[in-house]
Design an enzyme around this catalytic site. Structure first.
Site, short mmCIF file in Angstrom:
data_model
loop_
_atom_site.label_atom_id
_atom_site.label_comp_id
_atom_site.label_asym_id
_atom_site.label_seq_id
_atom_site.Cartn_x
_atom_site.Cartn_y
_atom_site.Cartn_z
N ASP A 98 0.95 -1.05 -0.02
CA ASP A 98 0.25 -0.15 -0.31
C ASP A 98 0.93 1.16 -0.57
O ASP A 98 0.79 1.98 -0.65
CB ASP A 98 -1.12 0.22 1.14
CG ASP A 98 -0.41 -0.49 2.60
OD1 ASP A 98 0.49 -0.75 2.76
OD2 ASP A 98 -0.65 -0.62 3.43
N ASP A 101 7.29 3.83 3.44
CA ASP A 101 7.67 4.48 4.60
C ASP A 101 8.96 4.45 4.62
O ASP A 101 9.46 4.95 3.97
CB ASP A 101 6.52 4.22 5.89
CG ASP A 101 6.01 5.38 6.36
OD1 ASP A 101 6.49 6.55 6.54
OD2 ASP A 101 4.65 5.60 6.71
P1 IMP Z 1 7.49 1.18 6.38
O1 IMP Z 1 7.39 0.80 5.23
O2 IMP Z 1 8.22 -0.25 6.96
O3 IMP Z 1 7.35 1.95 7.80
O4 IMP Z 1 6.30 0.35 6.97
C1 IMP Z 1 5.20 0.78 6.35
C2 IMP Z 1 3.84 0.74 6.39
O5 IMP Z 1 3.43 1.48 7.53
C3 IMP Z 1 2.41 0.09 5.76
O6 IMP Z 1 2.55 -1.04 4.78
C4 IMP Z 1 1.16 0.86 6.46
O7 IMP Z 1 0.70 -0.19 6.84
C5 IMP Z 1 1.63 1.41 7.06
N1 IMP Z 1 1.53 3.62 7.26
C6 IMP Z 1 3.04 3.97 6.96
N2 IMP Z 1 2.52 5.19 6.29
C7 IMP Z 1 1.16 5.35 6.82
C8 IMP Z 1 -0.04 6.48 6.21
O8 IMP Z 1 -0.08 7.39 5.96
N3 IMP Z 1 -1.15 5.95 6.51
C9 IMP Z 1 -1.40 4.73 6.76
N4 IMP Z 1 -0.45 3.44 7.46
C10 IMP Z 1 0.98 4.18 7.11
MG MG Z 2 1.28 -2.24 5.11
#
Ligand code: IMP
Ligand code: MG
Length: 180
Positions: A98, A101
């Protein structure tokens, strides 16, 4: 109480992007044994809609991972809470996310999938927030780049809510804190 959400990406923009990405992926994977891996739970809406825009055969599977917070010593500790049902050995794997981040979850997932000897692994994400990246992960297919904002809708949640919005909207978490 109802709160006003500012739309960042409209339903129409999402639909156009799905067609465009679907065409590109169908072209790139023509004649290849493709497995789409949807990362639960946020990417389900995107993965299903994207798959409907593919004109080639594919398999679809799901994996769920959870990660501890960023600010503690547990940063980057990720575990699989629901594993794949399919064997991806010698298959061309396309991970459907999705949003990317920090990149911590995705980089763990890619390393884990590599041990299963797939023919290839690529990543397709709907959203990308480069400003929050901690580890570098290659993104092969990318829907939209966003600035450092928290968003909900089209699968993305805040406390499990808002996933079913047909668009992506900015969400101000501080409004909840202020009203407590
Ligand atoms: P990361 O890249 O390991 O930080 O994880 C990203 C995950 O955190 C995504 O797959 C989402 O499930 C959640 N996430 C990160 N940013 C957002 C946001 O802006 N809104 C909602 N969920 C988010
Ligand atoms: Mg996710």
């Amino acid at each position: 109480m109802e709160r006003k959400l500012d739309i960042v990406i409209s339903q129409e923009e999402i639909e156009n992007k799905l067609k465009e990405m679907g065409n590109t992926i169908s072209r790139d994977y023509k004649g290849k044994d493709l497995v789409l891996i949807s990362v639960l739970r946020g990417s389900v809406y995107f993965a299903v809609d994207l798959s409907r825009n593919l004109s080639i055969p594919f398999s679809l599977d799901f994996i769920s991972i959870s990660r501890y917070g960023e600010k503690t010593d547990t940063a980057g500790i990720v575990r699989i809470t629901k594993d794949l049902d399919l064997n991806v050995s010698n298959k061309h794997v396309l991970v459907i996310e999705d949003i990317v981040d920090t990149g911590l979850s995705l980089s763990y997932l890619i390393r884990n999938l590599e041990t299963r000897n797939p023919a290839s692994i690529k990543v397709c994400t709907m959203l990308n927030i480069k400003a929050r990246r901690i580890v570098n992960v290659p993104l092969d297919y990318k829907g939209f780049d966003l600035p450092d904002i928290f968003v909900v809708g089209y699968g993305l949640d805040y406390n499990e809510g808002y996933r079913n919005l047909p668009y992506i909207a900015e969400f101000n978490k501080n409004i909840d804190k202020e009203s407590q």
